[in-house]
Design an enzyme around this catalytic site. Structure first.
Site, short mmCIF file in Angstrom:
data_model
loop_
_atom_site.label_atom_id
_atom_site.label_comp_id
_atom_site.label_asym_id
_atom_site.label_seq_id
_atom_site.Cartn_x
_atom_site.Cartn_y
_atom_site.Cartn_z
CE LYS A 70 -4.46 -1.26 1.92
NZ LYS A 70 -5.47 -0.81 2.89
CG ASP A 106 -9.10 1.38 3.02
OD1 ASP A 106 -9.92 0.57 2.54
OD2 ASP A 106 -7.89 1.11 3.18
P1 NAP Z 1 -1.79 -2.71 11.51
O1 NAP Z 1 -1.26 -1.69 10.57
O2 NAP Z 1 -0.95 -3.88 11.91
O3 NAP Z 1 -2.20 -1.90 12.86
C1 NAP Z 1 -2.71 -2.56 13.99
C2 NAP Z 1 -2.71 -1.60 15.19
O4 NAP Z 1 -3.27 -2.32 16.30
C3 NAP Z 1 -1.33 -1.14 15.62
O5 NAP Z 1 -1.41 0.16 16.14
C4 NAP Z 1 -0.99 -2.15 16.72
O6 NAP Z 1 -0.09 -1.64 17.67
C5 NAP Z 1 -2.34 -2.31 17.37
N1 NAP Z 1 -2.44 -3.56 18.11
C6 NAP Z 1 -2.24 -4.82 17.62
N2 NAP Z 1 -2.43 -5.72 18.62
C7 NAP Z 1 -2.74 -5.02 19.73
C8 NAP Z 1 -3.03 -5.37 21.07
N3 NAP Z 1 -3.03 -6.66 21.47
N4 NAP Z 1 -3.30 -4.40 21.95
C9 NAP Z 1 -3.28 -3.10 21.57
N5 NAP Z 1 -3.01 -2.69 20.31
C10 NAP Z 1 -2.74 -3.64 19.41
O7 NAP Z 1 -3.15 -3.32 10.99
P2 NAP Z 1 -4.27 -2.58 10.10
O8 NAP Z 1 -4.01 -2.84 8.67
O9 NAP Z 1 -4.38 -1.20 10.59
O10 NAP Z 1 -5.59 -3.44 10.47
C11 NAP Z 1 -6.12 -3.38 11.77
C12 NAP Z 1 -7.51 -4.04 11.83
O11 NAP Z 1 -8.42 -3.33 10.99
C13 NAP Z 1 -7.55 -5.50 11.35
O12 NAP Z 1 -8.44 -6.21 12.20
C14 NAP Z 1 -8.11 -5.41 9.95
O13 NAP Z 1 -8.81 -6.58 9.56
C15 NAP Z 1 -9.08 -4.25 10.13
N6 NAP Z 1 -9.35 -3.54 8.85
C16 NAP Z 1 -10.63 -3.55 8.37
C17 NAP Z 1 -10.94 -2.91 7.19
C18 NAP Z 1 -12.35 -2.91 6.68
O14 NAP Z 1 -12.57 -2.57 5.51
N7 NAP Z 1 -13.33 -3.23 7.49
C19 NAP Z 1 -9.92 -2.23 6.49
C20 NAP Z 1 -8.61 -2.23 7.01
C21 NAP Z 1 -8.35 -2.90 8.20
P3 NAP Z 1 1.52 -1.82 17.50
O15 NAP Z 1 1.91 -1.00 16.32
O16 NAP Z 1 2.04 -1.33 18.79
O17 NAP Z 1 1.73 -3.29 17.24
#
Ligand code: NAP
Length: 287
Positions: A70, A106
Site C-alpha cells: 500500500k 478506505d
Molecule cells: P496494523 O497496521 O498492523 O495496525 C494494527 C494496530 O493495532 C497497531 O497500532 C498495533 O499496535 C495495534 N495492536 C495490535 N495488537 C494489539 C493489542 N493486542 N493491543 C493493543 N493494540 C494492538 O493493521 P491494520 O491494517 O491497521 O488493520 C487493523 C484491523 O483493521 C484489522 O483487524 C483489519 O482486519 C481491520 N481492517 C478492516 C478494514 C475494513 O474494511 N473493514 C480495512 C482495514 C483494516 P503496534 O503498532 O504497537 O503493534
C-alpha cells in the site's frame, strides 16, 4: 463467460489468498453483465515494479492494493489523490492516458455507514484505538466528518509520536492527539465515536476485546462504537457495547463500500452495492 475480449481487474498483495475482494467484485461484474474479471494477483515485494510495468503492458484496467504494497506502490504511480497522500497509502489504482493513478477508498468506506446514521458529527470527539494502517484512514475520515478532536490511543510511545508528527501539512494535524492506553479513563466518558482499528477480537480470538467491560461501561449510551473487524460479526466489543445501548457498526460495510468506490472508478458507472454486500456476507458466514 471469459472470451477474447474480457478485460482484467485484480488485487495485488502478498499473500492475497485471504482476500474477499474477488468474491465481491466478480458478483458485481456479473450482475452488470460487464466483460471483465477480477483476479487475486500475488506479487512478491521484490517484484512490485516489474509487476506494475507488466500490468501496463497487458492493458489491465485497474487493481486494488493490499498488504504489503500500500505504501510501496506510491513511487510507481504518475498521480496520487490528495486523500491517499493524507492517508499515506494507496488501495486503488487505475490506468489513464498519462499513466497509473492511485487513490485510497478506505476513507469513503469508513465514512459511508457513519454518514448513513444522519447524526450531527460536527465537533464530535472521536477516540481511535490503535495507530496502524487502518487508523490512518479512520483519522482522515474523522477529520472529514468534522470531528472536533481525534484522540488516538496506542501502546507504543515511539510509534504514537511518529503517528502524530506524520500529519504535518494535512487537515487532521490540528485535531489529532495521541495517548497511551492508561489515559482511556479520561477519554471514554465524553466520546461520541469510538473506533477499534486494532485486530484485538478478530478471528481466531473472538473472546478478546480491546476495551475492558469496565471501560465499555464508561461510554455514554449515545456513543457510536465502530469495530473495523468483520470476522466475527459482531465482535465481543460490539456485543458488549450494544448491551448497554450504544449504537454499533462492524467492519463489513466499510469493506463493501471501499470496494464499491473502487469499482465505480474503474467502470465509470454506478455499481450494485447490495450485490457486493450479499456476496461478502455469504463469504464471511461460510463455515
Ligand atoms: P496494523 O497496521 O498492523 O495496525 C494494527 C494496530 O493495532 C497497531 O497500532 C498495533 O499496535 C495495534 N495492536 C495490535 N495488537 C494489539 C493489542 N493486542 N493491543 C493493543 N493494540 C494492538 O493493521 P491494520 O491494517 O491497521 O488493520 C487493523 C484491523 O483493521 C484489522 O483487524 C483489519 O482486519 C481491520 N481492517 C478492516 C478494514 C475494513 O474494511 N473493514 C480495512 C482495514 C483494516 P503496534 O503498532 O504497537 O503493534
Amino acid at each position: 463467460m471469459i472470451t477474447g475480449t474480457t478485460q482484467l481487474l485484480g488485487v495485488i498483495g502478498h499473500p492475497v489468498t485471504h482476500s474477499l475482494s474477488p468474491v465481491m467484485h466478480n458478483a458485481a461484474l456479473q450482475a452488470l453483465g460487464r466483460d471483465l474479471v477480477y483476479l487475486p494477483l500475488p506479487v512478491r515485494p521484490a517484484d512490485l515494479a516489474i509487476a506494475v510495468a507488466g500490468f501496463g503492458a497487458i492493458g489491465l484496467v485497474g487493481f486494488n492494493v493490499t498488504i504489503p504494497h500500500k505504501q510501496a506502490i506510491m513511487p510507481l504511480l504518475t498521480e496520487i489523490s490528495e486523500v491517499a497522500q493524507a492517508v499515506g497509502a494507496v488501495n486503488t489504482v487505475w490506468q489513464t492516458e498519462a499513466g497509473w493513478h492511485g487513490t485510497n477508498t478506505d476513507v469513503l468506506g469508513f465514512l459511508a455507514p457513519l454518514q448513513a446514521m444522519a447524526r450531527a458529527w460536527a465537533e464530535a470527539p472521536a477516540v481511535v484505538l490503535g495507530n496502524g494502517g487502518a487508523a490512518r484512514a479512520v483519522v482522515v475520515g474523522c477529520a472529514q466528518l468534522g470531528c472536533g478532536a481525534i484522540q488516538v490511543v496506542g501502546r507504543n510511545p515511539a510509534k504514537l509520536t511518529a503517528f502524530r508528527e506524520s500529519w504535518a501539512g494535512f487537515p487532521p494535524a490540528k485535531l489529532v492527539q495521541v495517548h497511551d492506553w492508561a489515559q482511556l479513563a479520561q477519554l471514554l466518558p465524553t466520546a461520541a465515536l469510538v473506533v477499534n482499528t486494532t485486530p484485538v477480537g478478530m478471528h481466531p480470538h473472538p473472546d478478546q476485546m480491546p476495551l475492558t467491560v469496565e471501560q465499555i461501561a464508561q461510554l455514554s449510551p449515545d456513543c457510536v462504537v465502530y469495530d473495523l473487524i468483520y470476522t466475527p460479526r459482531p465482535t465481543r466489543l460490539l456485543q458488549q457495547a450494544a448491551a448497554q445501548g450504544c449504537p454499533t457498526l462492524d467492519g463489513a460495510e466499510m469493506l463493501v463500500q471501499q470496494g464499491a468506490a473502487a469499482l465505480e472508478l474503474w467502470l465509470q458507472q454506478p455499481v450494485p452495492v447490495e450485490v457486493m454486500r450479499q456476496a461478502l456476507l455469504n463469504a464471511t458466514t461460510k463455515p
